[in-house]
Design a protein around this motif. Structure first.
Motif, PDB file in Angstrom:
ATOM      1  N   ALA A  84      -1.585   0.173 -11.615  1.00 41.64           N
ATOM      2  CA  ALA A  84      -0.854   1.392 -11.236  1.00 41.64           C
ATOM      3  C   ALA A  84      -1.633   2.189 -10.201  1.00 41.64           C
ATOM      4  N   LEU A  85      -2.922   2.335 -10.419  1.00 38.94           N
ATOM      5  CA  LEU A  85      -3.744   3.077  -9.467  1.00 38.94           C
ATOM      6  C   LEU A  85      -3.762   2.398  -8.105  1.00 38.94           C
ATOM      7  N   GLU A  86      -3.895   1.086  -8.097  1.00 38.10           N
ATOM      8  CA  GLU A  86      -3.897   0.349  -6.830  1.00 38.10           C
ATOM      9  C   GLU A  86      -2.555   0.452  -6.121  1.00 38.10           C
ATOM     10  N   ALA A  87      -1.453   0.414  -6.864  1.00 38.43           N
ATOM     11  CA  ALA A  87      -0.124   0.514  -6.255  1.00 38.43           C
ATOM     12  C   ALA A  87       0.080   1.875  -5.587  1.00 38.43           C
ATOM     13  N   VAL A  88      -0.343   2.937  -6.257  1.00 35.21           N
ATOM     14  CA  VAL A  88      -0.192   4.281  -5.691  1.00 35.21           C
ATOM     15  C   VAL A  88      -1.083   4.442  -4.465  1.00 35.21           C
ATOM     16  N   ARG A  89      -2.304   3.959  -4.547  1.00 30.90           N
ATOM     17  CA  ARG A  89      -3.208   4.067  -3.400  1.00 30.90           C
ATOM     18  C   ARG A  89      -2.735   3.227  -2.216  1.00 30.90           C
ATOM     19  N   ALA A  90      -2.219   2.043  -2.490  1.00 29.84           N
ATOM     20  CA  ALA A  90      -1.734   1.169  -1.410  1.00 29.84           C
ATOM     21  C   ALA A  90      -0.534   1.794  -0.700  1.00 29.84           C
ATOM     22  N   ALA A  91       0.341   2.419  -1.442  1.00 28.88           N
ATOM     23  CA  ALA A  91       1.527   3.018  -0.832  1.00 28.88           C
ATOM     24  C   ALA A  91       1.172   4.269  -0.040  1.00 28.88           C
TER      25      ALA A  91
END
Length: 134
Positions: A125-132
């Motif tokens: 979840a953290l990686e998805a938010v940061r990537a977006a």
């Protein structure tokens, strides 16, 4: 006389189009800013939940289950989550669903695999938010 009327009509149309385009640009900027703030809020909350991974990796499952608090950002913005990308939505909903499950557990020792999975979902979840956000 007809030239004057035609001038008023053309002037009105130009004004209406200019106003519409201007309003659209402002609305689009506001929506982008709102999504950016939403991502930042989720990123901040997820970063604060880093103890999920730390306690899970340390095998401190009872302490982890006892320390989970209600996720304020998620609860406050559940209606706005659809503004994010599909990857973000899936990762966030999966993590927070598991977090609620963890919060309700009394005896966690026999569910260690699932708890370890929650730590993986937190990271995702953290990686998805940061990537977006990039």
């Amino acid at each position: 006389m007809q030239g004057t009327i035609l001038g008023f009509v053309v002037g009105s149309l130009i004004g209406a189009v200019a106003t519409s385009v201007g309003s659209y640009v402002v609305l689009r900027r506001r929506r982008r800013a709102a999504v950016k703030r939403l991502r930042l809020a989720f990123e901040t909350e997820l970063a604060a939940l880093s103890y999920v991974e730390e306690l899970s990796e340390a095998g401190r499952y009872e302490e982890l289950a006892a320390s989970v608090e209600d996720p304020v950002v998620y609860e406050t913005n559940a209606g706005e989550i659809g503004r994010l990308t599909d990857e973000e939505v899936e990762a966030l909903v999966t993590f927070y669903t598991d977090l609620y499950w963890l919060h309700e557990q009394q005896d966690i020792e026999d569910k260690k695999e699932r708890v370890d999975g929650i730590a993986d979902e937190w990271r995702r979840a953290l990686e998805a938010v940061r990537a977006a956000a990039d």
